[in-house]
Write an enzyme that holds these catalytic residues in place. Structure first.
Site, mmCIF file in Angstrom:
data_model
loop_
_atom_site.group_PDB
_atom_site.id
_atom_site.type_symbol
_atom_site.label_atom_id
_atom_site.label_comp_id
_atom_site.label_asym_id
_atom_site.label_seq_id
_atom_site.Cartn_x
_atom_site.Cartn_y
_atom_site.Cartn_z
ATOM 1 N N ASN A 1 0.876 -1.031 0.038
ATOM 2 C CA ASN A 1 0.073 0.039 0.098
ATOM 3 C C ASN A 1 0.997 1.184 0.082
ATOM 4 O O ASN A 1 2.217 1.176 0.025
ATOM 5 C CB ASN A 1 -0.874 0.005 0.835
ATOM 6 C CG ASN A 1 -0.133 0.009 2.504
ATOM 7 O OD1 ASN A 1 0.462 1.131 2.917
ATOM 8 N ND2 ASN A 1 -0.328 -0.951 3.192
ATOM 9 N N PHE B 1 -4.547 3.531 14.597
ATOM 10 C CA PHE B 1 -4.729 4.671 13.600
ATOM 11 C C PHE B 1 -5.629 4.107 12.619
ATOM 12 O O PHE B 1 -6.033 2.938 12.390
ATOM 13 C CB PHE B 1 -3.556 4.746 12.648
ATOM 14 C CG PHE B 1 -2.448 6.122 13.262
ATOM 15 C CD1 PHE B 1 -2.130 6.020 14.446
ATOM 16 C CD2 PHE B 1 -2.680 7.049 12.459
ATOM 17 C CE1 PHE B 1 -1.269 6.994 14.960
ATOM 18 C CE2 PHE B 1 -1.862 8.294 13.052
ATOM 19 C CZ PHE B 1 -1.077 8.035 14.315
ATOM 20 N N PRO C 1 -2.906 -11.397 10.719
ATOM 21 C CA PRO C 1 -3.244 -11.190 12.206
ATOM 22 C C PRO C 1 -3.438 -9.445 12.574
ATOM 23 O O PRO C 1 -3.036 -8.714 11.807
ATOM 24 C CB PRO C 1 -1.920 -11.614 12.876
ATOM 25 C CG PRO C 1 -0.818 -11.555 11.876
ATOM 26 C CD PRO C 1 -1.474 -11.828 10.746
ATOM 27 N N ASP C 2 -4.550 -9.205 13.131
ATOM 28 C CA ASP C 2 -4.921 -8.044 13.715
ATOM 29 C C ASP C 2 -3.944 -7.687 14.751
ATOM 30 O O ASP C 2 -4.261 -7.951 15.960
ATOM 31 C CB ASP C 2 -6.300 -7.660 14.061
ATOM 32 C CG ASP C 2 -6.392 -6.116 13.953
ATOM 33 O OD1 ASP C 2 -5.629 -5.570 14.502
ATOM 34 O OD2 ASP C 2 -7.646 -6.106 13.524
ATOM 35 N N ILE C 3 -2.894 -7.026 14.281
ATOM 36 C CA ILE C 3 -1.771 -6.813 15.384
ATOM 37 C C ILE C 3 -2.264 -5.838 16.700
ATOM 38 O O ILE C 3 -2.103 -5.976 17.705
ATOM 39 C CB ILE C 3 -0.600 -5.954 14.786
ATOM 40 C CG1 ILE C 3 0.053 -6.901 13.708
ATOM 41 C CG2 ILE C 3 0.539 -5.869 15.817
ATOM 42 C CD1 ILE C 3 1.002 -5.973 12.773
ATOM 43 N N LYS D 1 -11.865 -3.061 18.625
ATOM 44 C CA LYS D 1 -10.351 -3.625 18.784
ATOM 45 C C LYS D 1 -9.921 -3.299 20.270
ATOM 46 O O LYS D 1 -8.804 -3.535 20.498
ATOM 47 C CB LYS D 1 -9.505 -2.730 17.636
ATOM 48 C CG LYS D 1 -9.882 -2.997 16.227
ATOM 49 C CD LYS D 1 -8.540 -2.767 15.458
ATOM 50 C CE LYS D 1 -8.839 -3.045 13.964
ATOM 51 N NZ LYS D 1 -7.677 -2.986 12.992
ATOM 52 N N LYS E 1 8.559 -17.493 -10.065
ATOM 53 C CA LYS E 1 7.668 -16.367 -10.650
ATOM 54 C C LYS E 1 6.522 -17.064 -11.198
ATOM 55 O O LYS E 1 6.432 -18.179 -11.998
ATOM 56 C CB LYS E 1 8.262 -15.808 -11.507
ATOM 57 C CG LYS E 1 7.802 -14.284 -11.964
ATOM 58 C CD LYS E 1 8.679 -13.682 -13.202
ATOM 59 C CE LYS E 1 7.945 -12.885 -13.927
ATOM 60 N NZ LYS E 1 8.335 -12.501 -14.940
ATOM 61 N N LYS F 1 -14.072 1.579 15.516
ATOM 62 C CA LYS F 1 -12.916 0.669 15.556
ATOM 63 C C LYS F 1 -12.481 0.675 17.278
ATOM 64 O O LYS F 1 -11.877 -0.235 17.663
ATOM 65 C CB LYS F 1 -11.849 1.491 14.851
ATOM 66 C CG LYS F 1 -11.621 0.599 13.497
ATOM 67 C CD LYS F 1 -10.608 1.309 12.419
ATOM 68 C CE LYS F 1 -11.373 0.954 11.204
ATOM 69 N NZ LYS F 1 -10.709 1.771 10.113
ATOM 70 N N ASP G 1 -4.421 -6.175 5.329
ATOM 71 C CA ASP G 1 -5.516 -6.926 5.995
ATOM 72 C C ASP G 1 -5.784 -8.543 5.253
ATOM 73 O O ASP G 1 -5.961 -9.399 6.173
ATOM 74 C CB ASP G 1 -6.796 -6.475 5.853
ATOM 75 C CG ASP G 1 -6.972 -5.187 6.685
ATOM 76 O OD1 ASP G 1 -6.487 -5.096 7.753
ATOM 77 O OD2 ASP G 1 -7.702 -4.167 6.003
HETATM 78 N N1 CTP Z 1 -4.161 -2.757 11.889
HETATM 79 C C1 CTP Z 1 -3.339 -3.823 12.549
HETATM 80 N N2 CTP Z 1 -3.015 -5.152 11.841
HETATM 81 C C2 CTP Z 1 -3.792 -5.287 10.770
HETATM 82 C C3 CTP Z 1 -4.803 -4.400 10.325
HETATM 83 C C4 CTP Z 1 -4.711 -3.102 10.808
HETATM 84 O O1 CTP Z 1 -2.655 -3.783 13.674
HETATM 85 N N3 CTP Z 1 -3.953 -6.548 10.244
HETATM 86 C C5 CTP Z 1 -4.017 -1.692 12.597
HETATM 87 C C6 CTP Z 1 -3.198 -0.541 12.317
HETATM 88 O O2 CTP Z 1 -2.007 -0.424 12.444
HETATM 89 C C7 CTP Z 1 -4.081 0.772 12.693
HETATM 90 C C8 CTP Z 1 -5.533 0.000 12.761
HETATM 91 O O3 CTP Z 1 -5.451 -1.246 13.028
HETATM 92 O O4 CTP Z 1 -3.693 1.016 13.824
HETATM 93 C C9 CTP Z 1 -6.705 0.222 11.687
HETATM 94 O O5 CTP Z 1 -6.484 -0.155 10.663
HETATM 95 P P1 CTP Z 1 -7.785 -0.059 9.575
HETATM 96 O O6 CTP Z 1 -7.057 -1.064 8.459
HETATM 97 O O7 CTP Z 1 -8.016 1.008 9.270
HETATM 98 O O8 CTP Z 1 -8.747 -1.026 10.227
HETATM 99 P P2 CTP Z 1 -9.753 -2.210 9.897
HETATM 100 O O9 CTP Z 1 -10.057 -2.598 11.176
HETATM 101 O O10 CTP Z 1 -8.829 -3.096 9.215
HETATM 102 O O11 CTP Z 1 -10.751 -1.606 9.051
HETATM 103 P P3 CTP Z 1 -11.038 -1.173 7.684
HETATM 104 O O12 CTP Z 1 -12.238 -2.427 7.337
HETATM 105 O O13 CTP Z 1 -11.839 0.013 7.564
HETATM 106 O O14 CTP Z 1 -9.944 -1.480 6.685
#
Ligand code: CTP
Length: 421
Positions: free
Chosen positions: A219, A343, A324-326, A361, A297, A357, A287
């Protein structure tokens, strides 16, 4: 301005800026501006070689004071002798510092104004080197730099990258803004400042999720906001660990940096860094990642009786799985930091998404920025944030990311008791 505010600037500093010969001398003109913006008083000394690159008139106009370049200028000596000038300075900053100046200082020469001043002064010496990367790596230069650092000189840079000589490597002058930030950071003695004694973990930049050895899903995050937060936390006295995705940014002064590429690596690094007092998830973590990374390749399919048109229409479906959602993992961890801040980059209903959020979270605050607005967010130096927490909300910026980062930390300290030790 209170004592701490003063330490966040260079107020009260009298900086003798030595400019030595090299193409990077042109950036020293910008540095004078930045030093004065940070409230320092600046006097400039040019070496003879520097004067071939940038004229004294430029530095005189920017510093507001006559520029010195010779030991043998009777008029200048009558106004402020070189001994007085050396005594006047609270810091001597040499930017760019050429290989020659570094060698002279390491060996105690005093055969021009700048080297003489450096022998006389008792002020802190800071060197921001700039030279060809082979000159930088030469054992003579490395030994001279080591000698000066052992004697207490502060070294800022050099940066890595493409050079004016057409080569690539370390030897670029650190950008003027970053030099000023490093000077400010070194003013706050470690162990002081409102975040003193606190461990702050910051994630920054994008993650790259590899599809095969040559392609990835990524990204547009530049990492600048996260790096600014790490720098600001260090300036406020914290012990800072920065987990950086793939970005080309210099490490802020006094910050421990761990480089990662993929979301799973960032997650491992973040969890391994616990316990921490504060976690700020500024990284734009992917995500989704490919379910498998191909070892070879990925080739376009070769169709049996294929025409070009058939080949163009054949398409490719990627099999993706969640990363993983860190942020959520850290917020739910048994060693949860006292304060967890996320963020959010939003294009739609910013307040509603951010508050959702915050709850989902289980974090203490969400700093949301609207992407797609000019001068905000991705890959630029300024930003504006809407910050949400259980008991309120606040707007920060638009301002430089450096400023917004400081303001965010000060806001958290002010409004969220968990931010305070
Ligand atoms: N984040 C994270 N791990 C992930 C995705 C996101 O830790 N796999 C954290 C980002 O560092 C940020 C926050 O989650 O602090 C918000 O990320 P965002 O992608 O906007 O949130 P999502 O819950 O994934 O929602 P959306 O569907 O709007 O993308």
């Amino acid at each position: 301005m209170n004592e701490f505010e003063a330490k966040r600037s260079l107020a009260g500093e009298r900086i003798l800026l030595g400019v030595s010969g090299g193409i990077a001398a042109y950036k020293a003109a910008e540095l004078v501006r930045r030093l004065r913006d940070a409230d320092a008083e600046v006097r400039v000394v040019l070496t003879e070689a520097a004067a071939h690159f940038v004229g004294a008139a430029t530095f005189q106009a920017l510093s507001g004071h006559p520029v010195r370049s010779s030991l043998w200028d009777p008029a200048a000596e009558a106004a402020m002798g070189h001994i007085e000038l050396a005594r006047w300075a609270t810091r001597v900053v040499i930017a760019p510092a050429s290989a020659d100046v570094i060698a002279k200082l390491a060996h105690g020469h005093a055969n021009d104004l700048l080297s003489t001043l450096c022998l006389v002064t008792t002020a802190q010496l800071t060197l921001a080197p700039a030279m060809n990367n082979r000159m930088w790596w030469h054992p003579a230069t490395q030994a001279n730099v080591a000698t000066l650092c052992e004697r207490g000189a502060q070294l800022i840079g050099p940066d890595d990258g493409s050079q004016a000589c057409g080569e690539f490597g370390p030897g670029r002058l650190v950008e003027p803004d970053a030099i000023v930030r490093a000077l400010i950071a070194s003013r706050v003695p470690s162990g002081s400042g409102p975040l003193a004694g606190q461990r702050v973990l910051v994630s920054a930049g994008p993650t790259y999720e590899d599809l095969d050895p040559v392609r990835y899903l990524g990204n547009r995050s530049s990492g600048k906001m996260g790096f600014a937060l790490a720098a600001a936390a260090a300036e406020l006295g914290a012990d800072v660990t920065l987990i950086a995705g793939p970005v080309a940014l210099p490490t802020p002064a006094g910050v421990r940096r761990i480089d990662v590429r993929r979301a799973v690596e960032m997650c491992d690094a973040a969890l391994s860094a616990l316990p921490q007092d504060i976690y700020i998830g500024a990284a734009a973590v992917a995500d989704y990642m490919p379910a498998r990374t191909a070892t070879d390749k990925i080739k376009k399919p070769i169709l049996d009786q294929g025409s070009d048109a058939a080949s163009r229409n054949s398409g490719l479906t990627l099999d993706l799985v969640r990363t993983p959602d860190i942020l959520a993992e850290i917020a739910a961890h048994p060693q949860r930091p006292r304060l967890v801040v996320g963020f959010a980059a939003e294009t739609g209903n910013l307040a509603e998404s951010a508050r959702e959020k915050l709850q989902r979270k289980r974090v203490d605050a969400i700093a949301a920025n609207r992407v797609g607005v000019e001068g905000c967010g991705f890959d630029c130096d300024s930003n504006a944030l809407s910050v949400f927490w259980a008991g309120g909300e606040a707007e920060l910026g638009p301002a430089s990311k450096t400023q917004v980062a400081r303001d965010l930390l000060l806001l958290l300290l002010d409004r969220l008791p968990a931010a305070r030790a």
